[in-house]
Design an enzyme around this catalytic site. Sequence first.
Site, PDB file in Angstrom:
ATOM      1  N   ASN A 249       0.813  -1.222   0.000  1.00  0.00           N
ATOM      2  CA  ASN A 249       0.000   0.000   0.000  1.00  0.00           C
ATOM      3  C   ASN A 249       0.846   1.271   0.000  1.00  0.00           C
ATOM      4  O   ASN A 249       0.398   2.323   0.437  1.00  0.00           O
ATOM      5  CB  ASN A 249      -0.966  -0.005   1.198  1.00  0.00           C
ATOM      6  N   ARG A 250       2.072   1.128  -0.451  1.00  0.00           N
ATOM      7  CA  ARG A 250       2.999   2.275  -0.541  1.00  0.00           C
ATOM      8  C   ARG A 250       3.310   2.901   0.817  1.00  0.00           C
ATOM      9  O   ARG A 250       3.720   4.064   0.912  1.00  0.00           O
ATOM     10  CB  ARG A 250       2.453   3.358  -1.492  1.00  0.00           C
TER      11      ARG A 250
END
Length: 220
Positions: free
Chosen positions: A198-199
């Site tokens: 999810n970065r």
Amino acid sequence: MASVTDQDIDPATMRKQYRSEIVDERSLTENPMDQFALWFQQAADSRLFEPNAMVVSTATPDGRPSSRTVLMKQFDGRGFVFFTNYASRKGRELAENPHVALLFPWHPIARQVIVTGTAARIGRDETAAYFRSRPHGSQLGAWASEQSSVIDSRGELDRRYGELEARYPEGEQVPVPPEWGGLRVFPEAMEFWQGHENRLHDRLRYVLDGEKWRVERLCP
């Protein structure tokens, strides 16, 4: 010929989910060069292609940047060493503006190390010792190439190399080119980047504060 817009590959749709362990500040060493040694060993153990490859970014005194990939050949408590022709673009820019950035892009293990600092030439004895360790062909190549200068053709480069090969056959000592040598990058900040899902990446940066290093976490 197909235009750029006709291509099927869309970079905007290229996504990878990074899965790895969270890097806790408490797990880091006090000195960033020790932490680099740990990560570098892990990168080498992962059998990455040339884990010592790094992007070196320099700039002119008026701020025009340039980047290229070179091989880091030494590192210790003082910093990182690479070798080049001092008359090359990076050599000239660092002579006028010593501020430099390094990037180790270890994509297969979702890691990066980013270094900012200043560069200075190493001693000639240190340069000579490394030059003697290079393969014979690489020693000749350092003489044949006036790095970053314009040359008429590949044939001209091969001709220069051939002349040097005849003058210094295998087994004969090749002198160290006077304009070729090492540069040591002295870190002022080092960021250790670990990719996550999810970065929500870990970005832990060492900053030199006087004579001590402090660690700060950056938002991804």
